[in-house]
Design an enzyme around this catalytic site. Structure first.
Site: not given
Length: 483
Positions: A323, A326-328, A483
């Site tokens: 997770s 996934w954000h960056g 993102f």
């Protein structure tokens, strides 16, 4: 096209009028028009991005057909893997290629090898790619698990993938919720449209009055942290907590409200996360569509918590680290995810991770109990300090910021040159939190007051605040667009 741009202010009413006045007779024309409007909306950033979303749409449309028609489990799984590899490959190349190359170079340098970064590319990150790739993959997953049957209407499926209100920053919709609404003719509903306008107004307030007003202060404090006292640095990260909440939940409110104008109900994406009583509840209230996506398509297939203790711990770390990633494409996001995994772990080990599944704070009383208040404050403080890694530009930046907070010079004073503006923003945040507390039992009805005069007074106050705080000199893009 930004929601808070002049172009969108023109685009939305024009599309709304044509949609209901011209294309309201047949379902096929409704979907054709929505698809064209959505592609125009997305292509407004860069028309080249349209080829990517179209490719993802075509692949998963035909993969869904093949999964459903395959006679053997092996063939079904092969087609599912095609969807996964294509979408993850698309996401990996555009979002993570340079990250992996740079990380490999850094690792080699630790062992004394020098590698020149000739492999890095000047890649433009397509807006919303993390969102629509996950949305199309969920379609293939749900067909594979026999939760839905594939549609043979390509235009409707393409509209489901590219529906412009939620295209670039969610909610990440499931086909089981959004696709049936796309496949059925919509009729105008006045009450639904009014609810949509209320959510749009509330979303703009969160974005322009909360998030955008705080952004310059947060940017300055994080950029020049060495010049400020620890108390100012604490205020900086406190302000960022509400900047990112106002920014992202504001986008979600505008998206959900806009969808209502077109007769479509999107899934909720935020349910007052800063009133959470532990980290598990926070993740059931923050970016709900992503949390559920990882739960259903990663955590549960890995065994979830219904396996032995060590594998459960492994699963928790996997889901939070993924997770974060996934954000960056930055180690700061991975560390941020790891921090939340560590905070979640005690709840898992004591079997308290599923408490507060449906209840809200002070459900039957006006004020929260002392226990609830302590839990909320503790959870908020932990979440707020984890935001330092999310906001920092690098791990070095994050550690230096933390070190500066815990220096000996912990003087409780405002060292920021804006002075009283910080106090003003703090008061606005407190009033905002108090109002959210009043409406905490239903996040989708922000102005459900019986008195018409009181409602219009609230509308007037919000509109006046939006006009007063609007500043065309600052970057108005939404944080989660990156993102």
């Amino acid at each position: 096209m930004l929601f808070n741009s002049l172009e969108y202010i023109i685009f939305l009413p024009v599309v709304f009028f044509i949609y209901w006045a011209v294309f309201n007779k047949k379902l096929q024309t409704q979907n054709w028009f929505l698809l064209i409007a959505s592609y125009f909306f997305y292509g407004f950033w860069d028309w080249r991005f349209l080829f990517l979303i179209l490719a993802s749409t075509i692949v998963d449309f035909f993969v869904g057909q093949r999964i459903h028609s395959s006679s053997t489990a092996r063939n079904k799984k092969s087609w599912l893997w095609l969807s996964i590899l294509f979408n993850v490959g698309l996401l990996g190349f555009f979002k993570y290629f340079n990250f992996f190359i740079d990380s490999w170079i850094d690792l080699a340098s630790i062992f004394g090898y020098t590698i020149h970064s000739t492999w890095t590319l000047k890649i433009i990150l397509p807006v919303g790619i993390s969102f629509y790739t996950f949305q199309t993959m969920s379609y293939s997953f749900d067909i594979y698990h026999k939760k839905i049957t594939p549609t043979r209407d390509f235009i409707s499926f393409a509209t489901f993938v590219s529906f412009f209100p939620q295209l670039v920053a969610g909610p990440i919709e499931r086909a089981s919720n959004l696709l049936p609404q796309i496949l059925n003719k919509r009729t105008f509903n006045y009450l639904q449209a009014v609810e949509g306008l209320k959510l749009i107004l509330w979303g703009f307030f969160k974005k322009l009055v909360i998030a955008d007003a705080l952004a310059p202060l947060v940017d300055d404090i994080f950029a020049n942290y060495s010049q400020y006292s620890p108390s100012t640095l604490i205020m900086g990260v406190f302000f960022f907590s509400f900047q990112i909440y106002g920014d992202f939940s504001g986008y979600s409110d505008i998206a959900i409200g806009t969808a209502k104008l077109f007769g479509i109900e999107l899934s909720p994406n935020f349910k007052f996360p800063y009133f959470s009583r532990n980290i598990a509840e926070f993740w059931r209230r923050w970016h709900i569509s992503l949390s559920r996506w990882f739960r259903d398509y990663l955590y549960i297939p890995l065994g979830g918590s219904k396996v032995n203790r060590w594998i459960s711990i492994r699963n928790v770390f996997i889901i939070f680290l993924v997770s974060g990633f996934w954000h960056g494409a930055n180690w700061t996001f991975i560390i941020w995810g790891g921090i939340h995994a560590l905070l979640f772990l005690p709840l898992l080990l004591t079997n308290n991770n599923r408490t507060y599944l449906s209840s809200t704070i002070a459900e039957k009383t006006i004020l929260p109990s002392l226990k609830e208040l302590f839990q909320i404050l503790t959870t908020f403080i932990l979440v707020t300090f984890s935001w330092i890694f999310f906001r920092a530009s690098s791990l070095t930046h994050a550690w230096a910021y933390l070190k500066a907070i815990f220096s000996n010079d912990i003087v409780l004073k405002y060292a920021h040159p804006s002075g009283y503006r910080m106090i003003d923003y703090f008061i606005i945040i407190i009033l905002f939190v108090m109002y959210e507390y009043c409406i905490r039992k239903d996040e989708r009805v922000p102005f459900d007051f019986k008195s018409r005069y009181f409602r219009f007074l609230i509308y007037a106050i919000l509109l006046l605040a939006i006009l007063l705080f609007y500043d065309d000199q600052i970057d108005r893009s939404f944080i989660y667009f990156q993102f």
